[in-house]
Design an enzyme around this catalytic site. Structure first.
Site, PDB file in Angstrom:
ATOM      1  N   SER A  60     134.756  41.985 108.247  1.00  0.00           N
ATOM      2  CA  SER A  60     134.565  41.944 109.046  1.00  0.00           C
ATOM      3  C   SER A  60     133.409  42.684 109.305  1.00  0.00           C
ATOM      4  O   SER A  60     132.796  42.186 108.960  1.00  0.00           O
ATOM      5  CB  SER A  60     135.420  43.667 110.154  1.00  0.00           C
ATOM      6  OG  SER A  60     133.997  44.616 109.159  1.00  0.00           O
ATOM      7  N   ALA A  71     135.000  50.973 102.830  1.00  0.00           N
ATOM      8  CA  ALA A  71     135.076  51.204 101.490  1.00  0.00           C
ATOM      9  C   ALA A  71     135.566  51.584 100.716  1.00  0.00           C
ATOM     10  O   ALA A  71     136.522  50.545 100.248  1.00  0.00           O
ATOM     11  CB  ALA A  71     133.126  51.071 101.109  1.00  0.00           C
ATOM     12  N   HIS A  72     135.775  52.476 100.405  1.00  0.00           N
ATOM     13  CA  HIS A  72     136.668  53.500  98.858  1.00  0.00           C
ATOM     14  C   HIS A  72     137.475  52.771  99.449  1.00  0.00           C
ATOM     15  O   HIS A  72     138.865  52.390  98.389  1.00  0.00           O
ATOM     16  CB  HIS A  72     136.583  54.666  99.082  1.00  0.00           C
ATOM     17  CG  HIS A  72     136.441  56.088 100.141  1.00  0.00           C
ATOM     18  ND1 HIS A  72     135.215  55.495 101.632  1.00  0.00           N
ATOM     19  CD2 HIS A  72     137.155  56.520 101.086  1.00  0.00           C
ATOM     20  CE1 HIS A  72     135.411  56.309 102.530  1.00  0.00           C
ATOM     21  NE2 HIS A  72     136.738  57.138 102.303  1.00  0.00           N
ATOM     22  N   HIS A 120     130.081  81.868  90.734  1.00  0.00           N
ATOM     23  CA  HIS A 120     129.745  81.981  91.439  1.00  0.00           C
ATOM     24  C   HIS A 120     127.701  82.239  91.400  1.00  0.00           C
ATOM     25  O   HIS A 120     128.136  82.312  89.812  1.00  0.00           O
ATOM     26  CB  HIS A 120     130.240  83.292  91.731  1.00  0.00           C
ATOM     27  CG  HIS A 120     129.093  84.688  92.342  1.00  0.00           C
ATOM     28  ND1 HIS A 120     129.162  84.539  93.937  1.00  0.00           N
ATOM     29  CD2 HIS A 120     128.312  85.168  92.285  1.00  0.00           C
ATOM     30  CE1 HIS A 120     128.358  85.305  94.685  1.00  0.00           C
ATOM     31  NE2 HIS A 120     128.305  85.481  93.237  1.00  0.00           N
ATOM     32  N   GLY A 133     129.755  56.290 118.188  1.00  0.00           N
ATOM     33  CA  GLY A 133     130.662  56.626 116.673  1.00  0.00           C
ATOM     34  C   GLY A 133     129.544  57.178 115.316  1.00  0.00           C
ATOM     35  O   GLY A 133     128.407  57.278 114.977  1.00  0.00           O
ATOM     36  N   GLU A 161     126.914  56.599 125.502  1.00  0.00           N
ATOM     37  CA  GLU A 161     128.714  56.107 124.294  1.00  0.00           C
ATOM     38  C   GLU A 161     129.252  56.232 126.172  1.00  0.00           C
ATOM     39  O   GLU A 161     129.469  57.835 126.962  1.00  0.00           O
ATOM     40  CB  GLU A 161     128.724  57.978 124.047  1.00  0.00           C
ATOM     41  CG  GLU A 161     130.483  58.405 123.476  1.00  0.00           C
ATOM     42  CD  GLU A 161     130.930  56.627 122.782  1.00  0.00           C
ATOM     43  OE1 GLU A 161     131.394  56.618 123.720  1.00  0.00           O
ATOM     44  OE2 GLU A 161     130.493  56.217 121.416  1.00  0.00           O
ATOM     45  N   GLY A 168     128.855  42.751  96.826  1.00  0.00           N
ATOM     46  CA  GLY A 168     128.287  43.833  97.320  1.00  0.00           C
ATOM     47  C   GLY A 168     129.181  43.958  98.412  1.00  0.00           C
ATOM     48  O   GLY A 168     129.357  45.267  99.229  1.00  0.00           O
TER      49      GLY A 168
END
Length: 443
Positions: free
Chosen positions: A138, A303-304, A428, A175, A196, A37
């Site tokens: 990564s 991921a996608h 609606h 981020g 940051e 995974g």
């Protein structure tokens, strides 16, 4: 043993590609040295969304209390929340294992060593293959901050192993990951500080979206320090140029860097900046039978995106050429409360590319479903152009934004324009009908 394809890496770029190759009738093996995974499932997308769901339960109690449904959260058993997260991850791991068995994909646990472009060694066993797909992903990037390496700190690889809630959590990095985890922790009673170095958090997002998220962080009493200068990390504190911030736990989320161990061992050509594997538009590396997808190539680290790249790479290997995935067609999502979702060009980018830009937005506060659901924070923005009314990009900020964005993206990918959105009949009351109203107002 011999295979048509060996995939190294069982994350989204690897396992989706494996299923695609199996459906094409190929004999496939997937090698993984860590958990099936990959990062997304085990220490990324999925556990973070589980924790964000936990936070939303607390927020719903507070919201209901405002309107007469009184309740009190007496305590939080964090161990049970961790157990639920683990159960979610385990269920999805089992799902991938089932897909492998169903499609007769061999799953090999161990570290791959590439003997030659067509020979892979794992656990002293050598496997032959016609093609190799590198989907090695990564790892967290840890910046060279004075004192950091001598102190205890977390990355996303270790954060989800916490067994108790910290009282004070400092997050270095504003981020997407850092902001999402702030939204996950603050409602559980954790005092969160975000540090940051850049002048703003969520630098890649729409400016109006950033401002709304900062307002929400303020309401959650999250301390956001921008343009920070970190002098030193000490035990239980961070020394900035103008103040010292104490913490129980320190989380460093300052980006990720590609795992180039195998590409370098193969002497594959890298990009000019030496940070990624260089591939052509079919994801072939400098060795024609070796392909690379996901975080190790210069594309969105999502991921996608990796999954779609893997599918395209496999189809090219076995005779069906498809062009590469374009960044402008990839949805980008931030799972804060409210959510942010976007794709394509921003208004500024469209102008720089020479378009006669047409931009408009509609607020959630004008929508009956949003008002009745007490979800009026946010907006839908469409970036188009005057001549053909082509959809160049979109931004949605608000409830269900990460689901709604696909309607606009589907119209764009079908080469539809504003007219196609305006002609649609939206139910609606729904949040989606804002898209029709917005398109109507732009024509």
């Amino acid at each position: 043993m011999s295979y048509d394809l060996i995939i190294i890496g069982a994350g989204p770029g690897g396992y989706v590609a494996a299923v695609e190759a199996a459906k094409l009738g190929k004999h496939v093996a997937v090698i993984e040295k860590n958990l099936i995974g990959g990062t997304c499932l085990n220490v990324g997308c999925i556990p973070s969304k589980a924790y964000l769901k936990h936070a939303s339960w607390i927020e719903q109690f507070a919201e209901a209390d405002l309107f007469g449904i009184n309740s009190t959260v007496s305590s939080i058993d964090f161990s049970k929340l961790v157990s639920r997260k683990n159960a979610v991850v385990s269920q999805l791991q089992q799902g991938i294992n089932y897909l492998f068995k169903q499609n007769k994909i061999d799953f090999i646990e161990g570290e791959a060593e590439i003997i030659s472009p067509k020979q892979i060694k794992v656990n002293q066993q050598i496997y032959e293959t016609e093609f190799v797909l590198l989907a090695t992903g990564s790892s967290p990037f840890v910046p060279p901050i004075d004192g950091l390496s001598e102190q205890h700190f977390l990355t996303t690889d270790t954060f989800f192993s916490l067994e108790s809630l910290p009282k004070k959590l400092t997050i270095i990095g504003g981020g997407v990951i850092g902001i999402e985890l702030a939204f996950a922790m603050a409602p559980l009673g954790v005092s969160v500080t975000i540090i940051e170095a850049a002048s703003d958090i969520l630098a890649t997002e729409d400016p109006s979206a950033r401002e709304l998220i900062k307002q929400k962080l303020t309401k959650k009493q999250v301390n956001v320090i921008e343009a920070a200068v970190i002098k030193k990390v000490q035990k239980s504190s961070i020394v900035l140029a103008d103040q010292t911030i104490s913490h129980d736990e320190l989380l460093v989320v300052t980006g990720r860097h590609a795992d180039l161990t195998l590409p370098k061992a193969l002497s594959l050509e890298l990009t000019e900046n030496q940070r990624f594997v260089d591939v052509n538009r079919f994801y072939q590396t400098s060795i024609a039978t070796i392909y690379a997808v996901g975080d190790i190539i210069d594309s969105y680290m999502l991921a996608h995106a990796a999954s779609k790249e893997g599918v395209k790479a496999v189809r090219h290997m076995f005779g069906k050429k498809e062009d590469s995935l374009k960044n402008k067609d990839i949805p980008r999502c931030v799972y804060t409360h409210p959510e942010i979702a976007s794709f394509g060009l921003s208004e500024e980018e469209a102008k720089l590319q020479g378009y006669d830009v047409l931009v408009s937005q509609i607020p959630y506060s004008s929508n009956g479903r949003a008002i009745s659901g007490n979800a009026t924070e946010g907006f839908i923005k469409i970036i188009s152009e005057h001549k053909y009314h082509e959809i160049l990009g979109a931004v949605i900020v608000g409830e269900n934004a990460t689901e709604l964005i696909h309607t606009l993206l589907a119209v764009k990918n079908s080469e539809g324009c504003l007219e196609e959105i305006e002609k649609m009949t939206f139910a609606h009351p729904t949040l989606s009908e804002m898209m029709g109203e917005l398109a109507n107002g732009m024509l």
